[in-house]
Enzyme design. Structure first.
Site, PDB file in Angstrom:
ATOM      1  N   CYS A   1      45.051  15.929  22.748  1.00 48.90           N
ATOM      2  CA  CYS A   1      46.084  16.363  23.692  1.00 48.90           C
ATOM      3  C   CYS A   1      46.077  15.319  24.803  1.00 48.90           C
ATOM      4  O   CYS A   1      45.021  14.831  25.197  1.00 48.90           O
ATOM      5  CB  CYS A   1      45.833  17.708  24.377  1.00 48.90           C
ATOM      6  SG  CYS A   1      46.265  19.124  23.390  1.00 48.90           S
TER       7      CYS A   1
ATOM      8  N   ARG B   1      47.128  10.736  20.818  1.00 42.42           N
ATOM      9  CA  ARG B   1      46.206  11.861  21.002  1.00 42.42           C
ATOM     10  C   ARG B   1      46.754  13.168  20.432  1.00 42.42           C
ATOM     11  O   ARG B   1      46.074  14.186  20.439  1.00 42.42           O
ATOM     12  CB  ARG B   1      45.898  12.045  22.482  1.00 42.42           C
ATOM     13  CG  ARG B   1      45.234  10.841  23.112  1.00 42.42           C
ATOM     14  CD  ARG B   1      45.090  11.029  24.597  1.00 42.42           C
ATOM     15  NE  ARG B   1      44.164  12.088  24.922  1.00 42.42           N
ATOM     16  CZ  ARG B   1      42.844  11.940  24.970  1.00 42.42           C
ATOM     17  NH1 ARG B   1      42.303  10.770  24.727  1.00 42.42           N
ATOM     18  NH2 ARG B   1      42.076  12.957  25.267  1.00 42.42           N
TER      19      ARG B   1
ATOM     20  N   TRP C   1      48.420  18.559  20.825  1.00 47.40           N
ATOM     21  CA  TRP C   1      47.783  18.619  19.520  1.00 47.40           C
ATOM     22  C   TRP C   1      47.309  20.062  19.399  1.00 47.40           C
ATOM     23  O   TRP C   1      46.367  20.465  20.072  1.00 47.40           O
ATOM     24  CB  TRP C   1      46.602  17.656  19.470  1.00 47.40           C
ATOM     25  CG  TRP C   1      45.790  17.839  18.241  1.00 47.40           C
ATOM     26  CD1 TRP C   1      44.617  18.536  18.113  1.00 47.40           C
ATOM     27  CD2 TRP C   1      46.107  17.341  16.954  1.00 47.40           C
ATOM     28  NE1 TRP C   1      44.195  18.484  16.824  1.00 47.40           N
ATOM     29  CE2 TRP C   1      45.079  17.774  16.085  1.00 47.40           C
ATOM     30  CE3 TRP C   1      47.146  16.590  16.435  1.00 47.40           C
ATOM     31  CZ2 TRP C   1      45.083  17.458  14.734  1.00 47.40           C
ATOM     32  CZ3 TRP C   1      47.136  16.278  15.090  1.00 47.40           C
ATOM     33  CH2 TRP C   1      46.111  16.707  14.259  1.00 47.40           C
TER      34      TRP C   1
ATOM     35  N   ASN D   1      44.445  20.173  28.780  1.00 50.40           N
ATOM     36  CA  ASN D   1      43.812  19.563  27.614  1.00 50.40           C
ATOM     37  C   ASN D   1      42.431  20.183  27.493  1.00 50.40           C
ATOM     38  O   ASN D   1      41.648  20.129  28.439  1.00 50.40           O
ATOM     39  CB  ASN D   1      43.700  18.045  27.816  1.00 50.40           C
ATOM     40  CG  ASN D   1      42.913  17.377  26.712  1.00 50.40           C
ATOM     41  OD1 ASN D   1      42.856  17.883  25.605  1.00 50.40           O
ATOM     42  ND2 ASN D   1      42.321  16.244  27.019  1.00 50.40           N
ATOM     43  N   GLY D   2      42.148  20.805  26.346  1.00 49.22           N
ATOM     44  CA  GLY D   2      40.845  21.440  26.164  1.00 49.22           C
ATOM     45  C   GLY D   2      41.025  22.775  25.476  1.00 49.22           C
ATOM     46  O   GLY D   2      42.069  23.050  24.895  1.00 49.22           O
TER      47      GLY D   2
ATOM     48  N   GLU E   1      29.912  10.399  -0.367  1.00 53.66           N
ATOM     49  CA  GLU E   1      30.742  10.089   0.797  1.00 53.66           C
ATOM     50  C   GLU E   1      30.424   8.696   1.348  1.00 53.66           C
ATOM     51  O   GLU E   1      31.324   7.938   1.715  1.00 53.66           O
ATOM     52  CB  GLU E   1      30.546  11.173   1.875  1.00 53.66           C
ATOM     53  CG  GLU E   1      31.281  10.944   3.186  1.00 53.66           C
ATOM     54  CD  GLU E   1      32.791  10.829   3.055  1.00 53.66           C
ATOM     55  OE1 GLU E   1      33.333  11.081   1.972  1.00 53.66           O
ATOM     56  OE2 GLU E   1      33.434  10.463   4.055  1.00 53.66           O
TER      57      GLU E   1
ATOM     58  N   LYS F   1      33.203   5.781   1.624  1.00 45.07           N
ATOM     59  CA  LYS F   1      33.544   5.085   2.884  1.00 45.07           C
ATOM     60  C   LYS F   1      33.461   3.588   2.685  1.00 45.07           C
ATOM     61  O   LYS F   1      34.324   2.844   3.115  1.00 45.07           O
ATOM     62  CB  LYS F   1      32.579   5.491   4.017  1.00 45.07           C
ATOM     63  CG  LYS F   1      32.775   6.815   4.694  1.00 45.07           C
ATOM     64  CD  LYS F   1      34.068   7.019   5.405  1.00 45.07           C
ATOM     65  CE  LYS F   1      35.124   7.529   4.482  1.00 45.07           C
ATOM     66  NZ  LYS F   1      35.500   8.908   4.539  1.00 45.07           N
TER      67      LYS F   1
ATOM     68  N   GLU G   1      36.369   2.253   0.317  1.00 47.26           N
ATOM     69  CA  GLU G   1      37.761   2.297   0.784  1.00 47.26           C
ATOM     70  C   GLU G   1      38.047   1.323   1.924  1.00 47.26           C
ATOM     71  O   GLU G   1      39.160   0.824   2.019  1.00 47.26           O
ATOM     72  CB  GLU G   1      38.206   3.721   1.133  1.00 47.26           C
ATOM     73  CG  GLU G   1      37.570   4.312   2.355  1.00 47.26           C
ATOM     74  CD  GLU G   1      38.054   5.732   2.626  1.00 47.26           C
ATOM     75  OE1 GLU G   1      39.220   6.034   2.376  1.00 47.26           O
ATOM     76  OE2 GLU G   1      37.231   6.531   3.110  1.00 47.26           O
TER      77      GLU G   1
ATOM     78  N   HIS H   1      20.107   7.866 -16.392  1.00 49.71           N
ATOM     79  CA  HIS H   1      21.030   8.222 -17.489  1.00 49.71           C
ATOM     80  C   HIS H   1      22.198   7.239 -17.572  1.00 49.71           C
ATOM     81  O   HIS H   1      23.297   7.624 -17.960  1.00 49.71           O
ATOM     82  CB  HIS H   1      21.533   9.655 -17.309  1.00 49.71           C
ATOM     83  CG  HIS H   1      20.432  10.661 -17.352  1.00 49.71           C
ATOM     84  ND1 HIS H   1      19.770  10.991 -18.525  1.00 49.71           N
ATOM     85  CD2 HIS H   1      19.811  11.354 -16.368  1.00 49.71           C
ATOM     86  CE1 HIS H   1      18.820  11.880 -18.256  1.00 49.71           C
ATOM     87  NE2 HIS H   1      18.818  12.109 -16.948  1.00 49.71           N
TER      88      HIS H   1
ATOM     89  N   LYS I   1      47.004   7.925   4.804  1.00 53.56           N
ATOM     90  CA  LYS I   1      46.188   8.938   5.477  1.00 53.56           C
ATOM     91  C   LYS I   1      46.401  10.309   4.846  1.00 53.56           C
ATOM     92  O   LYS I   1      45.461  11.070   4.677  1.00 53.56           O
ATOM     93  CB  LYS I   1      46.555   8.965   6.972  1.00 53.56           C
ATOM     94  CG  LYS I   1      45.759   9.960   7.803  1.00 53.56           C
ATOM     95  CD  LYS I   1      44.341   9.487   8.043  1.00 53.56           C
ATOM     96  CE  LYS I   1      43.484  10.507   8.760  1.00 53.56           C
ATOM     97  NZ  LYS I   1      42.054  10.290   8.469  1.00 53.56           N
TER      98      LYS I   1
HETATM   99  C1  F6R Z   1      38.827   9.267   2.590  1.00 57.80           C
HETATM  100  C2  F6R Z   1      39.930  10.164   2.858  1.00 57.80           C
HETATM  101  C3  F6R Z   1      40.578  10.839   1.700  1.00 57.80           C
HETATM  102  C4  F6R Z   1      40.963  12.267   2.081  1.00 57.80           C
HETATM  103  C5  F6R Z   1      41.775  12.930   0.951  1.00 57.80           C
HETATM  104  C6  F6R Z   1      42.089  14.378   1.253  1.00 57.80           C
HETATM  105  O1  F6R Z   1      38.293   8.729   3.761  1.00 57.80           O
HETATM  106  O2  F6R Z   1      40.307  10.359   3.971  1.00 57.80           O
HETATM  107  O3  F6R Z   1      39.771  10.836   0.570  1.00 57.80           O
HETATM  108  O4  F6R Z   1      39.795  12.991   2.307  1.00 57.80           O
HETATM  109  O5  F6R Z   1      42.976  12.228   0.779  1.00 57.80           O
HETATM  110  O6  F6R Z   1      42.800  14.509   2.437  1.00 57.80           O
HETATM  111  P1  F6R Z   1      42.884  15.875   3.200  1.00 57.80           P
HETATM  112  O7  F6R Z   1      41.540  16.203   3.728  1.00 57.80           O
HETATM  113  O8  F6R Z   1      43.904  15.649   4.280  1.00 57.80           O
HETATM  114  O9  F6R Z   1      43.330  16.902   2.200  1.00 57.80           O
END
Ligand code: F6R
Length: 606
Positions: free
Chosen positions: A12, A37, A81, A107-108, A479, A483, A486, A502, A601
């Site tokens: 926010c 934000r 937000w 904001n908060g 994970e 990270k 990607e 295996h 995203k």
């Molecule tokens: C990896 C990443 C993606 C999301 C995936 C699901 O860093 O961000 O693997 O996790 O596309 O996205 P959401 O959580 O928005 O359903």
């Protein structure tokens, strides 16, 4: 190396201007700079001869269309937000009191807003929104006796939670009163004008002289003066600071990328997720049903939270749990049982997860969404929603949203454990205290970021990396690998430690580093054997363990230690170290960290 003070910021954006220039124009421009934000709705309140509020759902550009031309004066603004109440015109800030004399932007999160709203309603106040923030403007109205500063000081005595407020009164034009507890607020000092904002990127165009308001401080800002006091009214002097950042630097809080900024925001994100989460009656009701099993469904990083959730819910709630990828679940045939289906999605818009939610309903399963987006499609598909409140995440690689999904799993597991008598109230209290300590634990990992950077530089040239973990840290190995791959385009794979022999051992050589997560739980000895298997093939091992482990160092080539927590909570500090590792490898390899190639995203296609 890393900017300080920026990590405790949530989303926010708020701003304010008082002076002789076009107040509304300046506030709108500042809001555009704060749009990163949050951007689901925005609004402006302007005090000239009278007080007027203009607000709308959508982005700032939408708001601009309904604004009148003004010259001079005082204005406050907000870009939202959503955390309480869906995105809508009614829920947009600023809010007005019943008489239309006070306007407030916040904001908060106000934790005790249910009880405050009930009390204010009984006293005759009427509410126009579903938000927590609106109670604050009615409290100021209640205590207003001709002096806005006094009324705000009295109002905040009744408010529990986090806040940065900017507040104006029609009877006191030219004055903005601000108060801060935990949410960021900076005051920009001009000549014959002064400004306020959630961060300096919003006001840097007008001045580079700023004062950061600290927690439990208030400011009374007029065109020619800024007076700062503590909540008790004692005057405080802060030396103004001169800011050297460029506009772009400022938007990222001085960090080079949004991803690293968001990694550093994690202590605050965890704190926000935990706030007021222990008496959420809807979820209690859902979990008190006679559950025979749970299925957690998600994609990508959220699936890793789902898989960690399996171990967490089974350990805390003693209930059978499976985790499934949304893209697989939706095409599976389904069994005879009717598990509670938990759908995890930071965006709440991922196509496969939405389809999985519909499939779960079709199969007659109760559904719970865990998401970061208020009002997202997933919240409309699911019976109940748990919001993670990580704030807006801009970096394509999920970081703080993942960590808050883990925290959601611990909270749901704790509630489940209490409901099913798998946890005693004393055990649950103990766990809660450890959860509350997590922001500090994560901060301590961030404080060690420089050591991780050095390690990343050493291994940045590797073309293949394996990550191994066991039990609740197996999903964290997945994970960590995701990270790395990607954002750095390094081929990385996560494996449960036991699976190495295996197949994967065939490709281990001195050119294949292994990141091995080893925590002192019931799998520790087995992890040491896995590390031995890698050593025997000459693969360099980076061990990730906890501070109380003085043995791990003997078996590995390099080591990253994180603060000691109970093993079930170890994914939290460990994944932060892995995020830092991936970030610094990607940086060393010169990659486009915030916008990795081929990735979006939010994946709204199937
Ligand atoms: C990896 C990443 C993606 C999301 C995936 C699901 O860093 O961000 O693997 O996790 O596309 O996205 P959401 O959580 O928005 O359903």
């Amino acid at each position: 190396m890393y900017p300080t003070g920026a990590q405790w910021s949530e989303m926010c954006g708020i701003t304010g201007y008082t002076g002789s220039k076009d107040a509304v124009g300046i506030v709108i421009e500042a809001l555009k700079r704060l749009e990163y934000r949050g951007y689901d709705s925005a609004g402006v309140a302007v005090v000239g001869k009278s007080l007027s509020v203009f607000k709308d759902q959508g982005q700032i550009a939408q708001l601009e269309r309904i604004l009148p031309e003004t010259h001079g004066g005082t204005a406050i603004g907000h870009t939202r937000w959503a955390t309480h109440g869906r995105p809508s015109k009614e829920n947009a800030h600023p809010f007005l009191d019943c008489k239309g004399q006070v306007a407030l932007a916040h904001n908060g999160i106000i934790e005790n807003f249910y009880s405050l709203r009930e009390q204010l309603r009984q006293e005759g106040h009427t509410f126009a929104s579903e938000t927590d923030s609106e109670v604050a403007v009615h409290l100021v109205e209640k205590f207003y006796k001709g002096n806005l500063e006094d009324a705000v000081r009295e109002a905040i005595k009744h408010i529990q939670g986090t806040y940065a407020f900017v507040i104006v009164h029609s009877g006191e034009p030219g004055k903005i009163v601000a108060a801060r507890n935990f949410s960021p607020m900076v005051i920009g000092l001009g000549s014959g004008e002064n400004l306020l904002a959630s961060d300096i990127s919003a006001i840097l165009k007008h001045t580079d002289k700023v004062i950061y308001l600290r927690d439990r401080e208030m400011a009374v800002v007029t065109p020619n003066a800024v007076r700062i006091t503590d909540f008790e009214g004692n005057e405080i002097r802060h030396e103004p600071q001169t800011i050297m950042w460029s506009m772009e630097d400022a938007e990222r809080g001085g960090f080079e990328h949004f991803m690293i900024k968001e990694i550093f925001e994690q202590p605050e994100a965890i704190h926000q997720t935990l706030l007021g989460r222990f008496d959420e009656s809807d979820i209690d009701r859902l979990l008190s049903q006679n559950l025979t099993s749970i299925k957690i469904v998600a994609c990508g990083t959220s699936y890793h939270a789902a898989l960690a959730g399996k171990y967490i819910l089974e350990e805390l709630g003693r209930v059978p749990v499976t985790a499934e990828l949304a893209s697989e679940y939706r095409y599976s045939r389904g069994g005879m049982d009717r598990p509670l289906v938990i759908l995890i999605s930071q965006s709440g818009e991922t196509a496969d997860t939405l389809a999985a939610a519909r499939e779960a309903k079709k199969r007659g399963c109760p559904t719970l969404a865990v998401t970061n987006y208020v009002g997202s499609s997933l919240t409309r598909e699911a019976d109940f929603t748990f919001y993670t409140r990580a704030g807006l995440e801009i970096g394509v690689a999920a970081t703080k949203t993942f960590l808050t999904q883990l925290v959601a799993m611990y909270l749901i597991g704790m509630k489940l454990g209490l409901q099913r008598n798998a946890l005693t109230p004393t055990q649950a209290d103990g766990l809660l205290n450890e959860l509350r300590a997590l922001p500090r634990v994560v901060q301590s990992v961030l404080d060690r970021a420089e050591a991780v950077r050095k390690l990343a530089a050493k291994y940045a040239a590797a073309d293949n990396v394996f990550y191994i973990g066991r039990y609740v840290n197996y999903p964290i190995a997945l994970e960590g690998a995701l990270k790395l791959k990607e954002i750095s385009y390094v081929h990385a794979e996560g494996y449960p430690g036991g699976e190495l022999k295996h197949g994967p051992l065939a490709v281990i050589s001195e050119k294949t580093p292994i990141v091995a997560i080893a925590v002192r739980d019931h799998t520790y000895e087995k992890m040491l054997s896995n590390i031995g298997e890698v050593n025997a093939r000459g693969g360099p091992v980076i061990g990730i363990g906890m501070d109380d482990d003085s043995d791990l160092g003997k078996y590995v080539d390099d080591i990253i230690l994180v603060p000691t927590v109970r093993p079930l909570l170890s994914p939290v500090p460990i994944v932060v170290a892995l995020q830092l590792l991936a970030y610094h490898v990607a940086k060393a390899r010169g990659c486009a960290i915030d916008k990795p190639r081929n990735l979006a995203k939010t994946v709204t296609v199937e």
